[in-house]
Design a protein around this motif. Structure first.
Motif, PDB file in Angstrom:
ATOM      1  N   GLN A   1       0.820  -1.216   0.000  1.00 17.26           N
ATOM      2  CA  GLN A   1       0.000   0.000   0.000  1.00 17.26           C
ATOM      3  C   GLN A   1       0.854   1.267   0.000  1.00 17.26           C
ATOM      4  OE1 GLN A   1      -2.452  -0.702   3.450  1.00 17.26           O
ATOM      5  NE2 GLN A   1      -3.866  -2.039   2.345  1.00 17.26           N
ATOM      6  N   GLN A   2       2.119   1.151   0.438  1.00 20.69           N
ATOM      7  CA  GLN A   2       3.027   2.297   0.465  1.00 20.69           C
ATOM      8  C   GLN A   2       4.017   2.297  -0.706  1.00 20.69           C
ATOM      9  OE1 GLN A   2       4.598   3.289   4.556  1.00 20.69           O
ATOM     10  NE2 GLN A   2       3.678   1.320   5.054  1.00 20.69           N
ATOM     11  N   LEU A   3       4.062   1.185  -1.418  1.00 19.70           N
ATOM     12  CA  LEU A   3       5.060   1.001  -2.474  1.00 19.70           C
ATOM     13  C   LEU A   3       4.684   1.722  -3.767  1.00 19.70           C
ATOM     14  CD1 LEU A   3       7.680  -0.531  -3.280  1.00 19.70           C
ATOM     15  CD2 LEU A   3       6.187  -2.408  -4.044  1.00 19.70           C
ATOM     16  N   LYS A   4       5.676   2.421  -4.355  1.00 15.12           N
ATOM     17  CA  LYS A   4       5.517   3.050  -5.656  1.00 15.12           C
ATOM     18  C   LYS A   4       6.497   2.383  -6.622  1.00 15.12           C
ATOM     19  CE  LYS A   4       4.209   7.568  -3.767  1.00 15.12           C
ATOM     20  NZ  LYS A   4       4.552   9.008  -3.701  1.00 15.12           N
ATOM     21  N   VAL A   5       5.962   1.822  -7.684  1.00 13.11           N
ATOM     22  CA  VAL A   5       6.803   1.110  -8.654  1.00 13.11           C
ATOM     23  C   VAL A   5       6.617   1.701 -10.043  1.00 13.11           C
ATOM     24  CG1 VAL A   5       7.216  -1.093  -9.798  1.00 13.11           C
ATOM     25  CG2 VAL A   5       6.780  -1.046  -7.339  1.00 13.11           C
ATOM     26  N   GLU A   6       7.741   2.027 -10.662  1.00  9.15           N
ATOM     27  CA  GLU A   6       7.732   2.468 -12.052  1.00  9.15           C
ATOM     28  C   GLU A   6       8.413   1.384 -12.873  1.00  9.15           C
ATOM     29  OE1 GLU A   6       9.189   6.390 -12.834  1.00  9.15           O
ATOM     30  OE2 GLU A   6       8.294   7.206 -10.991  1.00  9.15           O
ATOM     31  N   CYS A   7       7.637   0.716 -13.711  1.00  8.46           N
ATOM     32  CA  CYS A   7       8.193  -0.380 -14.514  1.00  8.46           C
ATOM     33  C   CYS A   7       7.274  -0.658 -15.694  1.00  8.46           C
ATOM     34  CB  CYS A   7       8.343  -1.642 -13.657  1.00  8.46           C
ATOM     35  SG  CYS A   7       6.776  -2.319 -13.060  1.00  8.46           S
ATOM     36  N   ASN A   8       7.774  -1.438 -16.627  1.00 14.90           N
ATOM     37  CA  ASN A   8       6.968  -1.857 -17.773  1.00 14.90           C
ATOM     38  C   ASN A   8       6.200  -3.144 -17.474  1.00 14.90           C
ATOM     39  OD1 ASN A   8       7.752   0.255 -19.537  1.00 14.90           O
ATOM     40  ND2 ASN A   8       9.717  -0.777 -19.885  1.00 14.90           N
ATOM     41  N   TYR A   9       6.684  -3.881 -16.467  1.00 12.69           N
ATOM     42  CA  TYR A   9       6.066  -5.185 -16.175  1.00 12.69           C
ATOM     43  C   TYR A   9       6.204  -5.468 -14.682  1.00 12.69           C
ATOM     44  CZ  TYR A   9       5.022 -10.217 -16.745  1.00 12.69           C
ATOM     45  OH  TYR A   9       4.477 -11.477 -16.676  1.00 12.69           O
ATOM     46  N   LEU A  10       5.075  -5.749 -14.029  1.00  9.11           N
ATOM     47  CA  LEU A  10       5.043  -5.969 -12.580  1.00  9.11           C
ATOM     48  C   LEU A  10       4.399  -7.316 -12.285  1.00  9.11           C
ATOM     49  CD1 LEU A  10       5.438  -4.789  -9.689  1.00  9.11           C
ATOM     50  CD2 LEU A  10       3.135  -3.843  -9.894  1.00  9.11           C
ATOM     51  N   PHE A  11       5.133  -8.168 -11.550  1.00 10.80           N
ATOM     52  CA  PHE A  11       4.601  -9.500 -11.236  1.00 10.80           C
ATOM     53  C   PHE A  11       4.610  -9.757  -9.738  1.00 10.80           C
ATOM     54  CE2 PHE A  11       9.164 -10.344 -11.743  1.00 10.80           C
ATOM     55  CZ  PHE A  11       9.441 -11.189 -10.678  1.00 10.80           C
ATOM     56  N   ALA A  12       3.782 -10.709  -9.316  1.00 11.06           N
ATOM     57  CA  ALA A  12       3.728 -11.130  -7.909  1.00 11.06           C
ATOM     58  C   ALA A  12       3.624 -12.648  -7.850  1.00 11.06           C
ATOM     59  CB  ALA A  12       2.535 -10.494  -7.199  1.00 11.06           C
ATOM     60  N   ILE A  13       4.438 -13.251  -6.980  1.00 14.01           N
ATOM     61  CA  ILE A  13       4.419 -14.698  -6.779  1.00 14.01           C
ATOM     62  C   ILE A  13       4.219 -14.969  -5.293  1.00 14.01           C
ATOM     63  CG2 ILE A  13       5.640 -16.870  -7.083  1.00 14.01           C
ATOM     64  CD1 ILE A  13       5.091 -15.402  -9.713  1.00 14.01           C
ATOM     65  N   ALA A  14       3.202 -15.764  -4.968  1.00 15.24           N
ATOM     66  CA  ALA A  14       2.945 -16.159  -3.575  1.00 15.24           C
ATOM     67  C   ALA A  14       3.335 -17.619  -3.407  1.00 15.24           C
ATOM     68  CB  ALA A  14       1.474 -15.961  -3.237  1.00 15.24           C
ATOM     69  N   THR A  15       4.121 -17.920  -2.391  1.00 12.00           N
ATOM     70  CA  THR A  15       4.465 -19.316  -2.107  1.00 12.00           C
ATOM     71  C   THR A  15       3.579 -19.815  -0.974  1.00 12.00           C
ATOM     72  OG1 THR A  15       6.166 -18.888  -0.417  1.00 12.00           O
ATOM     73  CG2 THR A  15       6.861 -18.833  -2.735  1.00 12.00           C
ATOM     74  N   TYR A  16       3.257 -21.100  -1.018  1.00 16.98           N
ATOM     75  CA  TYR A  16       2.384 -21.671   0.012  1.00 16.98           C
ATOM     76  C   TYR A  16       2.764 -23.120   0.257  1.00 16.98           C
ATOM     77  CZ  TYR A  16      -0.134 -23.975  -3.820  1.00 16.98           C
ATOM     78  OH  TYR A  16      -0.458 -24.756  -4.900  1.00 16.98           O
ATOM     79  N   GLY A  17       2.304 -23.671   1.396  1.00 17.23           N
ATOM     80  CA  GLY A  17       2.608 -25.046   1.738  1.00 17.23           C
ATOM     81  C   GLY A  17       1.513 -26.022   1.385  1.00 17.23           C
ATOM     82  N   CYS A  18       0.346 -25.856   1.986  1.00 14.85           N
ATOM     83  CA  CYS A  18      -0.761 -26.788   1.787  1.00 14.85           C
ATOM     84  C   CYS A  18      -1.810 -26.239   0.830  1.00 14.85           C
ATOM     85  CB  CYS A  18      -1.383 -27.132   3.145  1.00 14.85           C
ATOM     86  SG  CYS A  18      -2.776 -28.273   3.042  1.00 14.85           S
ATOM     87  N   PHE A  19      -2.285 -25.033   1.091  1.00 17.87           N
ATOM     88  CA  PHE A  19      -3.399 -24.460   0.331  1.00 17.87           C
ATOM     89  C   PHE A  19      -3.247 -22.947   0.333  1.00 17.87           C
ATOM     90  CE2 PHE A  19      -8.127 -23.307   0.458  1.00 17.87           C
ATOM     91  CZ  PHE A  19      -8.291 -23.438  -0.912  1.00 17.87           C
TER      92      PHE A  19
END
Length: 248
Positions: free
Chosen positions: A62-80
């Motif tokens: 919510q505080q992050l400002k990103v200037e880029c052409n491509y923005l990705f997010a990866i969430a890691t998890y164990g069971c579900f």
């Protein structure tokens, strides 16, 4: 390319390193007051907590400002993973930027109150195959958001109402330190919140905990224990050294 990550046992750091580019620790960025990132490609890698985005990460985004052409997010998890991908897709960064690519990767389960760490595999072919696929997607700058089922959305919505991991007391009242502790200070240097201080050769926990478990999982003497842990076994991603996880 810059990949921002949060990792208590090394899973997310391993993924970030596999994806490539400059890996930046989110706790270190917060500590330095850095909330503006610029590059052609920028990514976020973090763990799922209680089928939700950890409040610690959500507040950062919510505080992050990103200037880029491509923005990705990866969430890691164990069971579900619940509907974390859907939650991420609904997030807008401080400068109005939304994610172009959202995906999740199943890793070893590292919640000691949920699973026996001795039974967790550090990596496997299926896991590496997913990482390789995601790497290819990012290289191609693919636009994609992993779909979550209605059931997943309902489960995550329910968990958010009674969230188990708010910032505050966290797990501090459920943690004990036994006589094996040497006062080395590793737990203090691992804590993303600066919540652990060494006094008279013993760690003291304050009330600013996010329940990441880094102190428990990485203690060199296995001296820190949770009163609901499934076993005394501990887990750290086999590709990551403890020194790579230190915040200070």
């Amino acid at each position: 390319m810059k990949t921002l990550y949060f990792s208590s046992t090394g899973n997310c750091l391993y993924v970030a390193k596999c994806l490539g580019g400059e890996c930046l620790s989110i706790p270190k960025l917060i500590k330095q007051g850095i909330y503006e990132i610029k590059d052609d490609v920028v990514g976020i890698v973090f763990p799922v907590y209680g089928l939700c985005i950890p409040p610690y990460i959500e507040e950062f985004l919510q505080q992050l400002k990103v200037e880029c052409n491509y923005l990705f997010a990866i969430a890691t998890y164990g069971c579900f993973a619940g509907s974390v991908c859907n939650e991420l897709n609904n997030i807008t960064l401080a400068n109005g930027r939304k994610f172009d690519y959202v995906n999740s990767i199943q890793m070893a389960e590292n919640c000691i109150t949920f699973a026996d760490m001795e039974k967790q595999e550090g990596d496997n072919k299926k896991q590496q195959g997913v990482i390789d696929q995601i790497m290819g997607d990012i290289v191609e700058k693919k636009r994609y958001v992993k779909r979550n089922s209605l059931f997943s959305k309902l489960i995550t919505r329910d968990h958010k109402k009674k969230y188990e991991f708010p910032t505050g007391i966290g797990i501090t009242e459920e943690v004990t330190v036994n006589e094996a502790c040497t006062g080395c200070g590793t737990c203090s240097r691992l804590c993303p919140m600066g919540n652990i201080h060494i006094e008279n050769g013993r760690p003291l926990f304050s009330k600013n905990c996010i329940s990441c478990g880094a102190c428990i999982q990485n203690c060199p003497k296995n001296a820190i224990h949770h009163n609901r842990e499934k076993s005394s076994a501990r887990y750290r991603n086999p590709h990551i050294e403890i020194g790579e996880l230190l915040i200070s």
